[in-house]
Design a protein around this motif. Structure first.
Motif, short mmCIF file in Angstrom:
data_model
loop_
_atom_site.label_atom_id
_atom_site.label_comp_id
_atom_site.label_asym_id
_atom_site.label_seq_id
_atom_site.Cartn_x
_atom_site.Cartn_y
_atom_site.Cartn_z
N ALA A 147 0.94 -1.13 -0.05
CA ALA A 147 0.01 0.01 -0.02
C ALA A 147 0.90 1.34 0.07
O ALA A 147 0.66 2.28 -0.70
N TRP A 148 1.87 1.26 0.79
CA TRP A 148 2.71 2.47 0.72
C TRP A 148 3.46 2.49 -0.26
O TRP A 148 3.87 3.72 -1.08
N THR A 149 3.97 1.50 -1.15
CA THR A 149 4.59 1.55 -2.33
C THR A 149 3.69 2.15 -3.39
O THR A 149 4.27 3.06 -4.23
N LEU A 150 2.61 1.58 -3.45
CA LEU A 150 1.53 2.11 -4.44
C LEU A 150 1.41 3.79 -4.06
O LEU A 150 1.28 4.51 -5.08
N VAL A 151 1.36 4.25 -2.80
CA VAL A 151 1.34 5.51 -2.36
C VAL A 151 2.44 6.42 -3.26
O VAL A 151 2.41 7.51 -3.81
N ILE A 152 3.68 5.76 -2.98
CA ILE A 152 5.01 6.40 -3.51
C ILE A 152 4.84 6.46 -5.15
O ILE A 152 5.16 7.65 -5.60
N VAL A 153 4.38 5.51 -5.73
CA VAL A 153 4.32 5.54 -7.30
C VAL A 153 3.03 6.46 -7.47
O VAL A 153 3.48 7.07 -8.56
N ALA A 154 1.98 6.46 -6.84
CA ALA A 154 0.91 7.32 -7.28
C ALA A 154 1.44 8.87 -7.37
O ALA A 154 1.21 9.45 -7.99
N LEU A 155 2.19 9.24 -6.11
CA LEU A 155 2.46 10.34 -6.04
C LEU A 155 3.66 10.80 -6.91
O LEU A 155 3.65 11.94 -7.28
N SER A 156 4.53 9.92 -7.18
CA SER A 156 5.68 10.40 -8.10
C SER A 156 4.96 10.77 -9.51
O SER A 156 5.33 11.68 -10.20
N LEU A 157 4.18 9.71 -9.94
CA LEU A 157 3.49 9.95 -11.16
C LEU A 157 2.85 11.10 -11.32
O LEU A 157 2.86 12.09 -12.25
N ALA A 158 1.87 11.41 -10.28
CA ALA A 158 1.01 12.72 -10.21
C ALA A 158 1.99 14.04 -10.32
O ALA A 158 1.82 14.84 -10.93
N LEU A 159 3.00 13.90 -9.42
CA LEU A 159 3.66 15.19 -9.23
C LEU A 159 4.70 15.26 -10.46
O LEU A 159 4.97 16.50 -10.91
N GLU A 160 5.17 14.39 -11.08
CA GLU A 160 5.91 14.60 -12.23
C GLU A 160 5.12 15.22 -13.44
O GLU A 160 5.59 15.86 -14.19
N ARG A 161 3.88 14.54 -13.49
CA ARG A 161 2.81 15.05 -14.57
C ARG A 161 2.39 16.57 -14.29
O ARG A 161 2.58 17.45 -15.02
N LEU A 162 2.43 17.08 -12.95
CA LEU A 162 2.27 18.31 -12.32
C LEU A 162 3.14 18.99 -13.12
O LEU A 162 3.22 20.47 -13.36
N LEU A 163 4.55 18.69 -12.61
CA LEU A 163 5.72 19.76 -12.86
C LEU A 163 5.94 19.94 -14.35
O LEU A 163 6.36 20.77 -14.70
N ARG A 164 5.85 18.56 -15.11
CA ARG A 164 5.71 18.76 -16.54
C ARG A 164 4.82 19.75 -16.96
O ARG A 164 5.10 20.61 -17.92
N ARG A 165 3.55 19.74 -16.69
CA ARG A 165 2.32 20.77 -17.01
C ARG A 165 2.99 22.17 -16.66
O ARG A 165 2.86 22.88 -17.58
N GLY A 166 3.53 22.22 -15.52
CA GLY A 166 3.92 23.80 -14.92
C GLY A 166 4.90 24.18 -15.86
O GLY A 166 4.84 25.38 -16.43
N LEU A 167 5.79 23.52 -16.29
CA LEU A 167 7.10 23.66 -17.05
C LEU A 167 6.44 23.85 -18.68
O LEU A 167 7.00 24.88 -19.18
N GLU A 168 5.66 23.35 -19.02
CA GLU A 168 5.17 23.37 -20.39
C GLU A 168 4.22 24.86 -20.45
O GLU A 168 4.40 25.45 -21.27
N ARG A 169 3.43 25.06 -19.38
CA ARG A 169 2.63 26.16 -19.67
C ARG A 169 3.72 27.56 -19.36
O ARG A 169 3.56 28.56 -20.08
#
Lengths: 245, 193
Positions: free
Chosen positions: A218-240
């Motif tokens: 469960a904790w590993t899933l949290v890490i993976v989900a957070l990592s993917l979500a934050l990377e997506r957020l960061l990518r969007r922020g940089l693209e914007r």
């Protein structure tokens, strides 16, 4: 519709593989199924400690990313413009880049407070990546634009703001995206090896010691989900930001 | 008078200026005319202090008080047309951007980026930026390359109206005709003909 199907189908496939493997193994201690892990995840998410641990880990990783990116960028400029700094600092950064993260974690453990280890380690992993990306960008700068800045009497600060920084934005963005993944993984690894009071890594360590395999998953899933979500957020922020410029 | 004496410039093995001497009046518009590659750009770069000669002297001008228009536009892809002008103006003159856009007939393009401009528009922007920087002498390398003739004539008149002396390297007959003095050159190595 098509897009969500593209997302749902592979997810359903791998959940199915996971469930089948768990059923074949037949022991939750070795490989819990997705349902058991989902139940644990829901139970954990209902506690304050879960959110405090997630927030603390997030804070440490972001702090590491911030100082690593700032230090790596500053050192890239320093080693680019000073041959002496290049001779002295560049080999040290290459050594940092080549050193396994686990060696750093154990060394830093001797020198800094346990709660500071994850962000120190995350920053140490980020620094060489940002330094390498920006050094390559500085080496490839358009000489014509630099000559223009000199001919038009731009001060150093003005040249930095109007020529260097905008020209280096693609390298900075690419470096930051790569560095983010490294910061996240190394930060959590440091939390596992030197567990602070509140951290995702500490909870993983506890789950491992208590042989609570569903919690570990469960904790590993949290890490993976957070990592993917934050990377997506960061990518969007940089693209914007790139779109605005 | 701007005086060049025995100026030598070499790029690798290629001798572009070989003990070259020339007097250029420090007033009005002076055109440098000659075939491509003869060394006109190098001569302008020496005057601007961008190329340091390996020998000889240049006197009668202060390179730090010149404005140089490069042969290439050298625009910053991430700055708008207006910003290109305000970037070279002191803070107290930032309000003049509109005037310089009108000078180059670029009204309405203030918020555009260089990537959306035609070749002629980009050239006019580079010229307006150079004129806005100003100084005691304008050094203009092919200032109207890619600019249509009627527009080039109008901008040239505005350029004269600034009252700042200029040295231009150009091939265009109508620009040559508008200059008070024409210095015909050949080379390399550069020589007066």
């Amino acid at each position: 519709m098509k897009r969500s199907f593209r997302f749902v189908l592979p997810l359903a496939f791998w959940l199915g593989v996971w469930a089948a493997a768990s059923w074949a193994v037949g022991r939750e201690l070795l490989l819990p199924g997705p349902l058991a892990v989902g139940r644990r995840l829901l139970a954990l998410a209902g506690t304050a400690d879960f959110w405090l641990s997630v927030g603390a880990t997030l804070g440490r990783v972001c702090l590491g990313l911030l100082w690593g990116a700032l230090a790596g960028s500053a050192l890239a400029f320093l080693t680019h413009f000073s041959s002496w700094a290049d001779r002295i600092i560049s080999p040290a950064i290459r050594v940092v880049r080549a050193t396994p993260v686990v060696s750093f974690i154990l060394l830093v453990y001797l020198w800094v407070a346990r709660s500071a280890i994850p962000w120190v380690i995350a920053g140490l992993m980020v620094l060489p990546v940002m330094w390498g990306a920006l050094s390559a960008g500085l080496d490839g700068m358009d000489g014509n634009l630099l000559e223009f800045a000199r001919a038009y009497r731009f001060s150093r600060l003005k040249a930095l703001r109007l020529v260097y920084l905008p020209a280096l934005r693609p390298q900075f963005s690419a470096g930051l995206l790569t560095a983010f993944g490294l910061a996240w993984k190394s930060g959590v690894a440091a939390e596992v090896l030197c567990p602070p009071a509140r951290a995702i890594g500490s909870r993983i360590q506890q789950a491992k010691l208590g042989l609570e395999t569903p919690d570990l998953f469960a904790w590993t899933l949290v890490i993976v989900a957070l990592s993917l979500a934050l990377e997506r957020l960061l990518r969007r922020g940089l693209e914007r930001r790139r779109g605005r410029d | 008078m701007i005086e060049l004496r025995d100026v030598t410039v070499r790029y690798g093995d290629k001798l572009v200026l070989d003990r070259f001497s020339l007097d250029i009046p420090h007033c009005g518009f002076t055109a440098l005319s000659g075939p491509s590659g003869c060394g006109k750009t190098t001569l302008l770069r020496v005057l601007a202090g961008l190329t340091r000669p390996e020998g000889g002297t240049v006197s009668g001008l202060d390179p730090s008080r010149t404005a140089f228009l490069f042969q290439e536009d050298r625009l910053l892809p991430w700055r708008t047309v207006s910003q290109h002008i305000t970037d070279v103006l002191p803070r107290s003159r930032r309000g003049e951007a509109g005037r310089w856009l009108a000078f180059a007939e670029l009204e309405g393009e203030g918020e555009s980026y260089p990537g959306t401009l035609s070749g002629g528009m980009a050239r006019r922007l580079a010229l307006a930026r150079c004129a806005a920087l100003g100084g005691e002498l304008l050094l203009l390398d092919e200032p109207f390359a890619g600019v249509d003739r009627p527009r080039a004539a109008r901008i040239l008149e505005r350029l004269r109206g600034l009252g700042v002396p200029a040295i231009l390297a150009t091939h265009q007959p109508q620009v040559l005709a508008a200059c008070g003095q024409i210095i015909s050159l050949d080379g390399p190595p550069l020589k007066r003909v």
